[in-house]
Design a protein around this motif. Structure first.
Motif, PDB file in Angstrom:
ATOM      1  N   SER A   3       0.844  -1.187   0.000  1.00 25.37           N
ATOM      2  CA  SER A   3       0.000   0.000   0.000  1.00 25.37           C
ATOM      3  C   SER A   3       0.881   1.239   0.000  1.00 25.37           C
ATOM      4  O   SER A   3       1.911   1.282   0.660  1.00 25.37           O
ATOM      5  CB  SER A   3      -0.913   0.005   1.215  1.00 25.37           C
ATOM      6  N   ASP A  21     -13.462  -4.431  -4.061  1.00 28.41           N
ATOM      7  CA  ASP A  21     -12.528  -3.419  -3.568  1.00 28.41           C
ATOM      8  C   ASP A  21     -12.449  -2.173  -4.455  1.00 28.41           C
ATOM      9  O   ASP A  21     -11.584  -1.326  -4.266  1.00 28.41           O
ATOM     10  CB  ASP A  21     -11.114  -4.018  -3.363  1.00 28.41           C
TER      11      ASP A  21
ATOM     12  N   ARG B   9      -7.249  -0.579  -2.341  1.00 33.58           N
ATOM     13  CA  ARG B   9      -5.855  -0.919  -2.065  1.00 33.58           C
ATOM     14  C   ARG B   9      -4.897   0.119  -2.647  1.00 33.58           C
ATOM     15  O   ARG B   9      -3.945   0.533  -1.988  1.00 33.58           O
ATOM     16  CB  ARG B   9      -5.546  -2.304  -2.636  1.00 33.58           C
ATOM     17  N   HIS B  25      -5.131   3.655   5.784  1.00 32.65           N
ATOM     18  CA  HIS B  25      -4.388   2.641   6.541  1.00 32.65           C
ATOM     19  C   HIS B  25      -3.544   3.251   7.663  1.00 32.65           C
ATOM     20  O   HIS B  25      -3.605   2.812   8.805  1.00 32.65           O
ATOM     21  CB  HIS B  25      -3.491   1.850   5.585  1.00 32.65           C
ATOM     22  N   GLN B  46      -6.838  -5.347   4.828  1.00 32.80           N
ATOM     23  CA  GLN B  46      -6.953  -5.030   3.398  1.00 32.80           C
ATOM     24  C   GLN B  46      -7.658  -6.184   2.678  1.00 32.80           C
ATOM     25  O   GLN B  46      -8.564  -5.988   1.887  1.00 32.80           O
ATOM     26  CB  GLN B  46      -5.561  -4.839   2.800  1.00 32.80           C
ATOM     27  N   ARG B  47      -7.177  -7.410   2.988  1.00 32.94           N
ATOM     28  CA  ARG B  47      -7.812  -8.639   2.501  1.00 32.94           C
ATOM     29  C   ARG B  47      -7.927  -9.558   3.705  1.00 32.94           C
ATOM     30  O   ARG B  47      -7.167  -9.434   4.655  1.00 32.94           O
ATOM     31  CB  ARG B  47      -6.948  -9.323   1.433  1.00 32.94           C
ATOM     32  N   ASP B 206      -8.035  -8.880  -7.906  1.00 39.06           N
ATOM     33  CA  ASP B 206      -6.694  -8.313  -7.726  1.00 39.06           C
ATOM     34  C   ASP B 206      -5.781  -8.571  -8.912  1.00 39.06           C
ATOM     35  O   ASP B 206      -4.766  -7.898  -9.083  1.00 39.06           O
ATOM     36  CB  ASP B 206      -6.050  -8.876  -6.441  1.00 39.06           C
TER      37      ASP B 206
END
Lengths: 219, 212
Positions: A3, A21, B9, B25, B46-47, B206
């Motif tokens: 990230s 997402d 993300r 984050h 995040q996951r 992803d």
């Protein structure tokens, strides 16, 4: 992918798709409007529809139905003058000898403990909400409700009862008992209760609470 | 489809699994080294952590339990005209021969199609992610949503056996006892539900190309 480090504070206007997402600016919805994710087509956001009074009424009715379903036998079965009746607990106990209590515990949890816990937490939370307050232990209570969601199986049990009784029809005489009324009530009420948009509980603005600096804007 | 999908993300944003609060984050990072939701204090991810490994482990264990669940008897019937032990499939065939086609189909769907379909689908979904396959993502996401929906319905046969064992206790005429397959089958149900819960549908997306 790591990230990207960022020292900026949270952007309150974001919403992420739970399924893929994808990130969007939080849309403003009219009544009956639904926002869908452009990428995976799942529902992103619905207008709020939680009503504390309705929730309290629903959960109290479910509590009543739960008492009837468990305090009285559900069915009576008669064969050659010999009569047997069973409760939900009785059905769970019938499994205990074979499975060393393992399956009994699972059946008791999915038919008794989890539904009862779900109903009681709903009464507790919505009771305080009607009075314009957050209940003591609000965080834990709502988290528990959200975790319990898939584990109540009273609707599956109702179909099982139909299958079991259909097997017995013609062999023995079957009659319904008071518990059946409670069970039917639960089968109708529990899906309604489980359908509560629990995440909205966190969005409610309450009178006695000072404005939350972190709360997302109402838009 | 728009040319530029931004992901949470890529913006280092986390969304709370419980209350849907979205936070950066770094802003959510607390003393214990994990980001926490500022609103409801849940740990943020995040996951889902170790999603693939957990899904594989749980679904493989479920497959192993599915063997005794079908080989061992699920129900013993003691009646005046003889004793009988039946397996899950045996019970379905028995219902079919009695011309109770509707019951046979209900039990067959709940006890065979649902658990088998669920395990095979999870294996397929996990395999696609492991291989990094980036196609049919909408279909894969729909399949996963469907799996979560049908989760508990394979408990049907266990409840049927429990009810019959509780009701049919007519000494001298007929008694029914549960068989060991109930234990194995209950494990299959619980393990597949846990496997579905461990699977993270976002992993499917992803591998998308940035401008897909």
């Amino acid at each position: 992918m790591p990230s990207a480090p960022s020292s900026q504070p949270a952007r309150p206007g974001w919403i992420l798709c739970h399924h893929c997402d994808a990130a969007y600016a939080r849309p403003t919805l009219q009544r009956n409007e639904v926002a869908r994710c452009e990428r995976c087509n799942n529902v992103l956001l619905k207008p709020p529809r939680l009503q504390p009074q309705a929730l309290l009424a629903l959960s109290l009715t479910a509590l009543l139905a739960f008492c009837f379903a468990n305090l009285y036998p559900i069915v009576n079965v008669e064969l050659n003058g010999d009569s047997r009746s069973t409760t939900i607990i009785g059905a769970a106990m019938a499994l205990s000898e074979t499975s060393y209590g393992l399956v009994t515990a699972l059946v008791l949890a999915t038919l008794l403990l989890f539904p009862l816990l779900e109903i009681c937490l709903m009464v507790w939370i919505s009771g305080f909400l009607v009075a314009g307050k957050r209940c003591p232990g609000f965080h834990g209570a709502v988290h528990t409700l959200q975790d319990l969601a898939p584990w109540g199986m009273l609707d599956v049990f109702a179909l099982s009862l139909a299958v079991a009784l259909a097997k017995l029809f013609g062999i023995a005489s079957v009659s319904f008992n008071v518990g059946m009324v409670g069970l039917i009530g639960l089968v109708i009420l529990m899906p309604l209760l489980s359908n509560t948009p629990l995440h909205e509980l966190w969005d409610l603005r309450l009178v006695d609470k000072e404005p939350d600096a972190l709360a997302e804007p109402a838009s | 489809m728009t040319a530029s999908i931004i992901t949470g993300r890529s913006k280092a944003l986390l969304q709370c699994h419980y209350c849907s609060f979205v936070v950066n984050h770094d802003a959510a990072l607390e003393a214990d080294g994990h980001p926490h939701c500022p609103r409801c204090s849940a740990v943020l991810h995040q996951r889902k952590p170790n999603s693939q490994a957990r899904t594989w482990a749980l679904v493989i264990t479920a497959m192993l339990f599915y063997i005794p669940a079908n080989v061992l008897p699920i129900m013993h019937t003691h009646a005046i005209n003889g004793n009988q032990s039946s397996t899950i499939v045996g019970g379905v065939l028995h219902l079919w021969h009695l011309e109770s086609y509707d019951l046979a189909i209900i039990v067959f769907v709940a006890s065979v199609i649902v658990p088998l379909g669920k395990m095979l689908s999870l294996i397929l979904l996990a395999l696609f992610n492991t291989l990094g396959y980036a196609g049919k993502q909408q279909a894969r996401t729909r399949l996963y949503n469907f799996l979560e929906l049908i989760g508990p319905w394979s408990m049907l046969d266990i409840f049927v056996v429990a009810l019959l064992a509780a009701i049919v206790q007519f000494r001298g005429l007929a008694t029914i006892q549960p068989g060991l397959a109930t234990v194995a089958f209950a494990m299959v149900v619980v393990l597949t539900m846990l496997a579905a819960k461990s699977y993270d549908p976002r992993l499917t997306w992803d591998h998308s190309k940035p401008n897909d």
